[in-house]
Design an enzyme around this catalytic site. Sequence first.
Site, PDB file in Angstrom:
ATOM      1  N   HIS A 167      62.831  56.207  76.447  1.00 31.05           N
ATOM      2  CA  HIS A 167      62.571  55.648  77.560  1.00 31.05           C
ATOM      3  C   HIS A 167      61.267  55.838  78.624  1.00 31.05           C
ATOM      4  CE1 HIS A 167      65.782  57.203  79.932  1.00 31.05           C
ATOM      5  NE2 HIS A 167      65.110  56.843  81.062  1.00 31.05           N
ATOM      6  N   ASP A 170      68.070  58.858  72.623  1.00 26.85           N
ATOM      7  CA  ASP A 170      67.060  58.514  73.507  1.00 26.85           C
ATOM      8  C   ASP A 170      66.068  59.793  73.530  1.00 26.85           C
ATOM      9  OD1 ASP A 170      65.558  57.681  75.367  1.00 26.85           O
ATOM     10  OD2 ASP A 170      67.452  56.893  76.724  1.00 26.85           O
ATOM     11  N   SER A 202      66.179  61.901  83.872  1.00 24.64           N
ATOM     12  CA  SER A 202      65.783  61.506  82.464  1.00 24.64           C
ATOM     13  C   SER A 202      64.869  62.467  81.876  1.00 24.64           C
ATOM     14  CB  SER A 202      65.274  60.093  82.249  1.00 24.64           C
ATOM     15  OG  SER A 202      66.166  59.062  82.410  1.00 24.64           O
TER      16      SER A 202
HETATM   17  N1  ARG Z   1      69.952  53.565  82.658  1.00 22.48           N
HETATM   18  C1  ARG Z   1      68.851  54.606  82.336  1.00 22.48           C
HETATM   19  C2  ARG Z   1      68.024  54.855  83.541  1.00 22.48           C
HETATM   20  O1  ARG Z   1      68.345  54.501  84.424  1.00 22.48           O
HETATM   21  C3  ARG Z   1      68.003  54.153  81.029  1.00 22.48           C
HETATM   22  C4  ARG Z   1      67.123  52.929  81.269  1.00 22.48           C
HETATM   23  C5  ARG Z   1      66.440  52.328  80.011  1.00 22.48           C
HETATM   24  N2  ARG Z   1      67.350  51.940  78.998  1.00 22.48           N
HETATM   25  C6  ARG Z   1      67.567  50.565  78.764  1.00 22.48           C
HETATM   26  N3  ARG Z   1      68.238  50.206  77.807  1.00 22.48           N
HETATM   27  N4  ARG Z   1      67.059  49.480  79.609  1.00 22.48           N
HETATM   28  O2  ARG Z   1      66.622  54.773  83.535  1.00 22.48           O
END
Ligand code: ARG
Length: 717
Positions: free
Chosen positions: A84, A219, A649
């Site tokens: 991501h 990821d 991340s």
């Molecule tokens: N929750 C994670 C973060 O805050 C991953 C976000 C990206 N993934 C998604 N399925 N939208 O950034």
Amino acid sequence: MKNLLFALLIIGCSLSAFGKEGMWIPTLLEKYTIDEMQEMGFKLTADDIYSINQNSLKDAVVIFGKGCTGAMISDQGLLLTNHHCGFSSIQSHSSVEQDYLSDGFWAMSKEEELSNPGLTARFLEQMVDVTDSVYANCDSLQAGDLQLKLNENINRLQKNASEDGKYEAVIKPLFFGNQYFLYVYKVFPDVRLVGAPPESIGKFGGDTDNWMWPRHNADFAIFRVYADENNEPAAYSESNVPYQPRKWFPISLDGVKPNDFMMLMGYPGTTQEYLPSQAVEMLIEQSNPDRIKIRTARLNIFSKHMKADPKTRIQYASKFAKSSNSWKRWKGEIRGLNRLNAVEKKREFEAEFEAWYQQNDRLEEQYRSVLPQFDKLYMDLLPFDRAYNYYQEVVFKGIDVFGLPGYFPKNDSGWKRMSESRRDLYRQAIATKIDEFYRNYDKETDQEVFLKLLRMLRQDLDPSFLPADFKEMFDRYDDEKIIRKIYDKSVLADPEKMKEISLNFNEKWIAKLQKDPLVELYHSLRFHYVRNIELVYREVNEKIDDVQKTYMQGILAMQKDERLYPDANFTMRIAYGKVQGYEPRDGVEYDYYTTLTGIMEKVATDHPDYQIPGKLKTIYSSKDFNGFSENGEMPVAYIASIHSTGGNSGSPAINANGELVGLNFDRCWEGTMSDIMFDPDQCRNIMLDVRYMLLIIDKYAGAGYLLDEMEITGNTD
Ligand code: ARG
């Protein structure tokens, strides 16, 4: 009584989780944390983590792009981060014919790697406490003058440290300006894409699983940092060579067990752990619910149209993901803070603070006004906080077509002064933006959002926060009709016309756009916002920051024998905890790890977010996991009680021996309040098990040559 309480506390601690609140400054580990880390099993020293005299782990951790972390995993500049985090780079190389998002991408040699203009990797050269230099010659200064002098000192120190642009030097406040640190980075602008799994693997579970445990997505994405022949940063060039980092992480196949020590190194973005009770109350009672309410309405409309039309589904996928990410986190925050009785806890702490400063006149003099000032300022802020959030969520981020007027000049004065060649450049730039905008625009969807959100603005905000013409529109006419009419009449909702306008842009169009009903409405709202909301909102917040600085100073003095960590501010931090599951709610217990079997269970539900490529199914059924499994099971993800936040991340998850065993990518929903208050029982970070990543690279993608570059130790099956 006190002793009894103390005993209870100790028992409480040993019974409860090992959760370790705190995001620690790498240069202060010796003072605050290394003893505890070693007691918990860590085998390295503080110098192994951060040193300027020898290579240390800090040399292997970078800022990836603008908001993520990355880790060096080979002596040839191989960089590991999240899928991501690499998403926009992967997307930028993708087209319908060559869809790297859907199919994944793997360079089979260095020549096949893809360059990414604008993408950087920042290596931390050093960080130093510069508080004294920042406060030099500030003794007699107050308020505005003080801030001016501080800024002057900061600018000078940054300039000196940058050595004529060789480094990027940034000074950041800690503890609300009670302390300042200088950070010196080397910025590498040639970072190439090496590999990424298909979205169905990297983002398996999509928005359904986002922020949730149990989790099953790989990821990760792999990049490579390039340098010039002297191993120094250089703009992209074919003659660049792979960067040789001072340090890279060995990768261990040993896996994780419950209670294993685990550490994250990375760049957490923002936390607010020292807010007063009034701020937390406002967040729980007003700010989060307001933003959630508006986003729920918008996301529901998106969902409806996305279900009805596959084209809209693709167009709005990224908008949906972006908006729902914070929306889901805000909901988790409210739940978590309420469960913790956060407001009550803050009030108790404030009572302690009061008792502390009342013990002598000097402290009383210094801190007496803090809490009453918070009372007053947060009362002042309350209505403006609501207005601010409504305008942000409705006018500036909610209604897509309201993003367009800002592309065009408001009047013709600047345009008249432009040369014809400048005008041409301008037209080209606009045409590109307009094109991009309409690629992800669906009129039906946007119009429905427009009506719904403007109605909310009208109904929920105090009339003083709305421009007269806007109110009149609702008062005099049937709002549905008039809003539809505005939308239908506007050129902004007409992609073909807008493309034509951008290509032939001239004075005539400036005049026409000035009278366009949507443009008029937007400017009227914006004007009202800037004059009547934003100004006060900022002013009150600045006053709050001043009080918060004094409050923080008091907390530091009051708790001088305790370990305190500064709020996250996107600088390098160390956080640690233990591998462990948790109980999210009554009667439910979560294990600490997931496996490929869990992926197959989710696939069997036929949910659109749970689809995987046939090849992965074959790997599963063949049970041939290339030696990356453990007791015949293929591990996928695991959790630990580490304090983390957005920006973490891509942070390497490091075991007791300093080896990479995981890759951080998310937090569990029940613990998302850790940005404001940490709960060792509920807060868990989520990591990809590095063995699943290796399986995907080696067995799924057939890019095993990359593993030869890595330093892989230990074994499982
Ligand atoms: N929750 C994670 C973060 O805050 C991953 C976000 C990206 N993934 C998604 N399925 N939208 O950034």
